[in-house]
Design an enzyme around this catalytic site. Sequence first.
Site, PDB file in Angstrom:
ATOM      1  N   HIS A  76       2.579  46.629   3.420  1.00 42.18           N
ATOM      2  CA  HIS A  76       3.534  46.447   2.321  1.00 42.18           C
ATOM      3  C   HIS A  76       4.299  47.743   2.028  1.00 42.18           C
ATOM      4  O   HIS A  76       5.450  47.688   1.582  1.00 42.18           O
ATOM      5  CB  HIS A  76       2.815  45.965   1.061  1.00 42.18           C
ATOM      6  CG  HIS A  76       2.448  44.510   1.101  1.00 42.18           C
ATOM      7  ND1 HIS A  76       2.634  43.656   0.036  1.00 42.18           N
ATOM      8  CD2 HIS A  76       1.909  43.750   2.091  1.00 42.18           C
ATOM      9  CE1 HIS A  76       2.232  42.432   0.365  1.00 42.18           C
ATOM     10  NE2 HIS A  76       1.778  42.473   1.602  1.00 42.18           N
TER      11      HIS A  76
ATOM     12  N   ARG B  74      -3.351  45.781   4.136  1.00 44.91           N
ATOM     13  CA  ARG B  74      -2.290  45.135   3.358  1.00 44.91           C
ATOM     14  C   ARG B  74      -1.418  46.175   2.668  1.00 44.91           C
ATOM     15  O   ARG B  74      -0.187  46.083   2.664  1.00 44.91           O
ATOM     16  CB  ARG B  74      -2.920  44.188   2.335  1.00 44.91           C
ATOM     17  CG  ARG B  74      -1.909  43.306   1.610  1.00 44.91           C
ATOM     18  CD  ARG B  74      -2.587  42.133   0.939  1.00 44.91           C
ATOM     19  NE  ARG B  74      -1.595  41.249   0.336  1.00 44.91           N
ATOM     20  CZ  ARG B  74      -1.474  41.044  -0.966  1.00 44.91           C
ATOM     21  NH1 ARG B  74      -2.279  41.644  -1.818  1.00 44.91           N
ATOM     22  NH2 ARG B  74      -0.546  40.226  -1.442  1.00 44.91           N
TER      23      ARG B  74
ATOM     24  N   HIS C  10      -4.826  39.835   9.726  1.00 41.14           N
ATOM     25  CA  HIS C  10      -5.431  38.811   8.879  1.00 41.14           C
ATOM     26  C   HIS C  10      -6.834  38.444   9.344  1.00 41.14           C
ATOM     27  O   HIS C  10      -7.517  37.652   8.686  1.00 41.14           O
ATOM     28  CB  HIS C  10      -4.548  37.563   8.842  1.00 41.14           C
ATOM     29  CG  HIS C  10      -3.278  37.751   8.071  1.00 41.14           C
ATOM     30  ND1 HIS C  10      -2.224  36.855   8.115  1.00 41.14           N
ATOM     31  CD2 HIS C  10      -2.880  38.750   7.237  1.00 41.14           C
ATOM     32  CE1 HIS C  10      -1.244  37.293   7.334  1.00 41.14           C
ATOM     33  NE2 HIS C  10      -1.618  38.449   6.797  1.00 41.14           N
TER      34      HIS C  10
ATOM     35  N   ASN D 173       3.036  42.358  -4.447  1.00 44.97           N
ATOM     36  CA  ASN D 173       2.145  43.522  -4.465  1.00 44.97           C
ATOM     37  C   ASN D 173       1.121  43.489  -5.593  1.00 44.97           C
ATOM     38  O   ASN D 173       0.301  44.402  -5.711  1.00 44.97           O
ATOM     39  CB  ASN D 173       2.973  44.811  -4.588  1.00 44.97           C
ATOM     40  CG  ASN D 173       3.792  45.085  -3.350  1.00 44.97           C
ATOM     41  OD1 ASN D 173       3.495  44.569  -2.271  1.00 44.97           O
ATOM     42  ND2 ASN D 173       4.824  45.896  -3.491  1.00 44.97           N
TER      43      ASN D 173
END
Length: 315
Positions: free
Chosen positions: A61, A57, A187, A89
């Site tokens: 990001h 993640r 995911h 975030n």
Amino acid sequence: MKISSISICFFVLVPFAFGDLQVGFYRSSCPQAESIVRQVVQKRYSSDNSITAALLRMHFHDCFVGGCDASILIDSTGNNKSEQDAPPNKRIRGFNLIHEVKERLEAACPSTVSCADIITLATRDAVALSGGPTYEVPTGRRDGLVSDYNEVMRNLPSPNMTVSEASENFAAKGFTKQEMVTLLGAHTVGVAHCDVFRDRLSNTPGPTMDPALYVELVNKCKPATGKEEPFVSLDQGTQFVFDNQFYEQILLKRGILRLDQLIGLDNSTRGFVSDFAFNRDKFRKSFVDAIIKMASVDVLVGSAGEVRKNCKVFN
């Protein structure tokens, strides 16, 4: 959260170099760089195998906002509201692992290995430890000089987007729909807090959610009262293993996030979901190609940017 019974199968995929990035960039300047990263990641993974999802993640990001330049690691100051403070975030974790790696690398090879490369290498190693593919990753990124809250809000895709909206967002970064579907496959080891998808639980399950899953989620996601927001695994079968079961569940209408489920229903993306659900090796190969590409878009190289001494602050 440790799972010790995972059988990890390693295989190697060697990609080509991207632009000025190259495999083994630190071979002469800091030959122990990649082994130091791996040691720290292995130590953390042995006590917390959810670190793979955290690093994936963080990596996504960071790279989706201005390229992989470790701008997500910069702390806010009185003069600058950094990317870390942007709502998408707020729940990112794993920063302390990156800072630990940086401290060890600064002791071994001062001002040599960028924070951006540390994130990329650490993510690669965590994926392998979770049963995902082992692959070589080109390095040579430089750290950015900007970390802007507003850029996150403008650029980062939302899990509540439609397939069309998300496709436009990914296309702006140079990604095809297949690559978008592939990257969402991260995911397979992630979780989602209920407040991110609670709107899917109003009234009835509707045609896009398995009724049994709807009941499970309604029970798990009762609004928190004075407690932390509850969360659920995005892959309800093998939540700590990097595999293709995420796609199998989407075909059964058991996707948790709106966008995750929609890629299994939309005519333009359903075929990719089906391919990955029934062909594990195809997903693994596609994932390696896509994550290396993501880690190479709009990166700083050469004399651009800097190599931070402390990942939290600009030099």
